[in-house]
Design a protein around this motif. Structure first.
Motif, PDB file in Angstrom:
ATOM      1  N   THR A  36      47.199  30.907  42.790  1.00  0.00           N
ATOM      2  CA  THR A  36      46.934  30.040  43.936  1.00  0.00           C
ATOM      3  C   THR A  36      46.047  30.678  44.992  1.00  0.00           C
ATOM      4  O   THR A  36      45.468  29.966  45.814  1.00  0.00           O
ATOM      5  CB  THR A  36      48.251  29.625  44.622  1.00  0.00           C
ATOM      6  N   GLY A  37      45.962  32.012  44.998  1.00  0.00           N
ATOM      7  CA  GLY A  37      45.227  32.688  46.068  1.00  0.00           C
ATOM      8  C   GLY A  37      46.039  32.820  47.345  1.00  0.00           C
ATOM      9  O   GLY A  37      45.525  33.262  48.376  1.00  0.00           O
ATOM     10  N   ASP A  38      47.327  32.447  47.306  1.00  0.00           N
ATOM     11  CA  ASP A  38      48.192  32.565  48.480  1.00  0.00           C
ATOM     12  C   ASP A  38      48.326  34.018  48.918  1.00  0.00           C
ATOM     13  O   ASP A  38      48.267  34.942  48.103  1.00  0.00           O
ATOM     14  CB  ASP A  38      49.596  32.033  48.172  1.00  0.00           C
ATOM     15  N   GLU A  39      48.563  34.195  50.227  1.00  0.00           N
ATOM     16  CA  GLU A  39      48.979  35.496  50.724  1.00  0.00           C
ATOM     17  C   GLU A  39      50.441  35.717  50.319  1.00  0.00           C
ATOM     18  O   GLU A  39      51.223  34.758  50.234  1.00  0.00           O
ATOM     19  CB  GLU A  39      48.850  35.549  52.247  1.00  0.00           C
ATOM     20  N   PRO A  40      50.835  36.949  50.063  1.00  0.00           N
ATOM     21  CA  PRO A  40      52.222  37.203  49.664  1.00  0.00           C
ATOM     22  C   PRO A  40      53.211  36.764  50.740  1.00  0.00           C
ATOM     23  O   PRO A  40      52.969  36.943  51.934  1.00  0.00           O
ATOM     24  CB  PRO A  40      52.260  38.724  49.479  1.00  0.00           C
ATOM     25  N   ARG A  41      54.317  36.167  50.300  1.00  0.00           N
ATOM     26  CA  ARG A  41      55.382  35.746  51.202  1.00  0.00           C
ATOM     27  C   ARG A  41      56.639  36.586  51.025  1.00  0.00           C
ATOM     28  O   ARG A  41      57.548  36.523  51.836  1.00  0.00           O
ATOM     29  CB  ARG A  41      55.718  34.267  50.969  1.00  0.00           C
ATOM     30  N   LEU A  42      56.681  37.333  49.948  1.00  0.00           N
ATOM     31  CA  LEU A  42      57.821  38.213  49.715  1.00  0.00           C
ATOM     32  C   LEU A  42      57.811  39.327  50.757  1.00  0.00           C
ATOM     33  O   LEU A  42      56.807  40.016  50.928  1.00  0.00           O
ATOM     34  CB  LEU A  42      57.730  38.813  48.305  1.00  0.00           C
ATOM     35  N   PRO A  43      58.908  39.523  51.486  1.00  0.00           N
ATOM     36  CA  PRO A  43      58.935  40.570  52.518  1.00  0.00           C
ATOM     37  C   PRO A  43      58.710  41.954  51.920  1.00  0.00           C
ATOM     38  O   PRO A  43      59.101  42.233  50.787  1.00  0.00           O
ATOM     39  CB  PRO A  43      60.351  40.448  53.102  1.00  0.00           C
ATOM     40  N   LYS A  90      50.256  43.273  48.392  1.00  0.00           N
ATOM     41  CA  LYS A  90      48.867  42.844  48.206  1.00  0.00           C
ATOM     42  C   LYS A  90      48.156  43.718  47.189  1.00  0.00           C
ATOM     43  O   LYS A  90      47.391  43.225  46.346  1.00  0.00           O
ATOM     44  CB  LYS A  90      48.116  42.879  49.536  1.00  0.00           C
ATOM     45  N   GLY A  91      48.421  45.013  47.257  1.00  0.00           N
ATOM     46  CA  GLY A  91      47.759  45.932  46.347  1.00  0.00           C
ATOM     47  C   GLY A  91      48.149  45.692  44.909  1.00  0.00           C
ATOM     48  O   GLY A  91      47.305  45.661  44.006  1.00  0.00           O
ATOM     49  N   ILE A  92      49.433  45.511  44.648  1.00  0.00           N
ATOM     50  CA  ILE A  92      49.867  45.306  43.264  1.00  0.00           C
ATOM     51  C   ILE A  92      49.404  43.943  42.751  1.00  0.00           C
ATOM     52  O   ILE A  92      49.113  43.780  41.563  1.00  0.00           O
ATOM     53  CB  ILE A  92      51.402  45.465  43.131  1.00  0.00           C
ATOM     54  N   CYS A  93      49.285  42.961  43.656  1.00  0.00           N
ATOM     55  CA  CYS A  93      48.756  41.651  43.253  1.00  0.00           C
ATOM     56  C   CYS A  93      47.291  41.773  42.836  1.00  0.00           C
ATOM     57  O   CYS A  93      46.866  41.164  41.840  1.00  0.00           O
ATOM     58  CB  CYS A  93      48.902  40.648  44.389  1.00  0.00           C
ATOM     59  N   ARG A  94      46.518  42.561  43.579  1.00  0.00           N
ATOM     60  CA  ARG A  94      45.102  42.751  43.230  1.00  0.00           C
ATOM     61  C   ARG A  94      44.969  43.458  41.886  1.00  0.00           C
ATOM     62  O   ARG A  94      44.144  43.079  41.048  1.00  0.00           O
ATOM     63  CB  ARG A  94      44.408  43.569  44.325  1.00  0.00           C
ATOM     64  N   ILE A  95      45.762  44.493  41.670  1.00  0.00           N
ATOM     65  CA  ILE A  95      45.698  45.230  40.409  1.00  0.00           C
ATOM     66  C   ILE A  95      46.053  44.318  39.242  1.00  0.00           C
ATOM     67  O   ILE A  95      45.386  44.324  38.195  1.00  0.00           O
ATOM     68  CB  ILE A  95      46.647  46.450  40.450  1.00  0.00           C
ATOM     69  N   SER A  96      47.095  43.516  39.405  1.00  0.00           N
ATOM     70  CA  SER A  96      47.504  42.609  38.338  1.00  0.00           C
ATOM     71  C   SER A  96      46.395  41.609  38.016  1.00  0.00           C
ATOM     72  O   SER A  96      46.122  41.322  36.839  1.00  0.00           O
ATOM     73  CB  SER A  96      48.774  41.864  38.752  1.00  0.00           C
ATOM     74  N   LYS A  97      45.738  41.105  39.029  1.00  0.00           N
ATOM     75  CA  LYS A  97      44.666  40.136  38.816  1.00  0.00           C
ATOM     76  C   LYS A  97      43.504  40.775  38.064  1.00  0.00           C
ATOM     77  O   LYS A  97      42.920  40.179  37.151  1.00  0.00           O
ATOM     78  CB  LYS A  97      44.196  39.580  40.156  1.00  0.00           C
ATOM     79  N   ILE A  98      43.167  42.000  38.418  1.00  0.00           N
ATOM     80  CA  ILE A  98      42.073  42.708  37.740  1.00  0.00           C
ATOM     81  C   ILE A  98      42.426  42.972  36.284  1.00  0.00           C
ATOM     82  O   ILE A  98      41.606  42.762  35.374  1.00  0.00           O
ATOM     83  CB  ILE A  98      41.769  44.043  38.472  1.00  0.00           C
ATOM     84  N   LEU A  99      43.659  43.420  36.040  1.00  0.00           N
ATOM     85  CA  LEU A  99      44.082  43.695  34.669  1.00  0.00           C
ATOM     86  C   LEU A  99      44.049  42.442  33.814  1.00  0.00           C
ATOM     87  O   LEU A  99      43.638  42.475  32.650  1.00  0.00           O
ATOM     88  CB  LEU A  99      45.487  44.301  34.666  1.00  0.00           C
ATOM     89  N   HIS A 100      44.453  41.321  34.376  1.00  0.00           N
ATOM     90  CA  HIS A 100      44.437  40.070  33.626  1.00  0.00           C
ATOM     91  C   HIS A 100      43.010  39.634  33.299  1.00  0.00           C
ATOM     92  O   HIS A 100      42.758  39.027  32.261  1.00  0.00           O
ATOM     93  CB  HIS A 100      45.158  38.976  34.406  1.00  0.00           C
TER      94      HIS A 100
END
Length: 289
Positions: free
Chosen positions: A240-247, A272-282
């Motif tokens: 979705t491109g959402d900003e993370p909501r998980l605290p 945010k960092g782990i989300c970026r890494i996951s997106k790149i790996l995918h």
């Protein structure tokens, strides 16, 4: 039921053929365009325990709510029309029911597929709902269908119409009313893989609803549960491109090797960092067309 003429008979037979027979069966036709409505009426004609509700298509939550409103028994259980229950399951679980408000029993997941697996449960009783949620890892199996419920708990609770992953919303609400719950090793619910089901086809907006259900549940979050929520958050951000909501949270090195690695990465790079890494790996894993 909706478009289940291929599996409806197997489902209903698995219930009506039980040796325990002190029950009513409510079949809810959710505006199905195939032969399912006629098949329901045929079942009701030959078995007086069966009642049929025909309604305009409104989704799974509305169908379950319609059944709850009609039910007369002291306890409720749900069986999705493309699934079935094991021989003698009702007899086995009723024997274990006691004075529990909820009784959860085992599931054979993805029945008949290469990835078939078992959710096996211990014979255990809980009077603290937080312990049940975390120690039994119920957040991983909030399924509506492998549980027996005291009907009285539904006087103030209904499944949320218009939402997917409705069971993840509903179970925490029921646990607020429950005084005693149990898990049992007896009985089997057979979950049959549906390639068109929400679990297999969920998009970003639907996974956002799943994350919302967990974040708004009011249930406690330990480190293993947090890592589960992190997986959902990563998928939501990517789709979705959402900003993370998980605290943000410092996560202990718990679980298996993969979970420990994920904990280490999120502690260093943040969500945010782990989300970026996951997106790149995918991106690297996705073949070019």
């Amino acid at each position: 039921m909706y478009r289940v003429e291929a599996t409806l008979n197997r489902c209903v037979e698995s219930v009506t053929n039980q040796s325990f027979d002190d029950f009513e069966v409510i079949l809810v036709d959710d505006g199905s365009p195939d032969r399912s409505p006629q098949m329901c009426d045929e079942w009701a004609h030959k078995d007086p325990r069966i009642t049929v509700i025909h309604q305009t298509n409104a989704g799974l939550s509305a169908a379950r709510n319609a059944g709850i409103d009609r039910a007369q028994g002291d306890y409720l259980t749900f069986v999705d029309s493309d699934d079935f229950i094991g021989t003698e399951t009702l007899c086995e679980v009723v024997e274990q029911l006691g004075d529990n408000d909820i009784l959860e029993y085992p599931v054979c997941r993805f029945f008949g597929k290469n990835r078939q697996e078992w959710l096996r449960l211990e014979d255990k009783t809980y009077t603290n709902m937080d312990d049940y949620w975390l120690n039994a890892k119920v957040y991983l199996h909030t399924y509506a269908c492998n549980k027996i419920y005291r009907r009285q708990m539904f006087e103030e609770v209904r499944f949320p119409v218009g939402r997917v992953f409705e069971d993840a919303y509903t179970l925490p609400q029921l646990l607020k009313w429950a005084q005693k719950v149990a898990t049992t090793s007896q009985g089997t619910y057979y979950y049959c893989d549906n390639s068109q089901g929400i679990t297999a086809t969920a998009n970003g907006q639907q996974l956002r609803q799943l994350l919302d259900a967990h974040l708004s549940s009011g249930m406690p979050v330990d480190d293993l549960y947090y890592l589960h929520l992190l997986n959902i958050q990563i998928d939501v951000c990517e789709l979705t491109g959402d900003e993370p909501r998980l605290p943000k949270r410092h996560v202990a090195m718990v679980g298996n090797k993969k979970q420990k690695l994920k904990a280490k990465i999120v502690n260093i790079l943040g969500i945010k960092g782990i989300c970026r890494i996951s997106k790149i790996l995918h991106r690297f894993k996705t073949p070019s067309r």
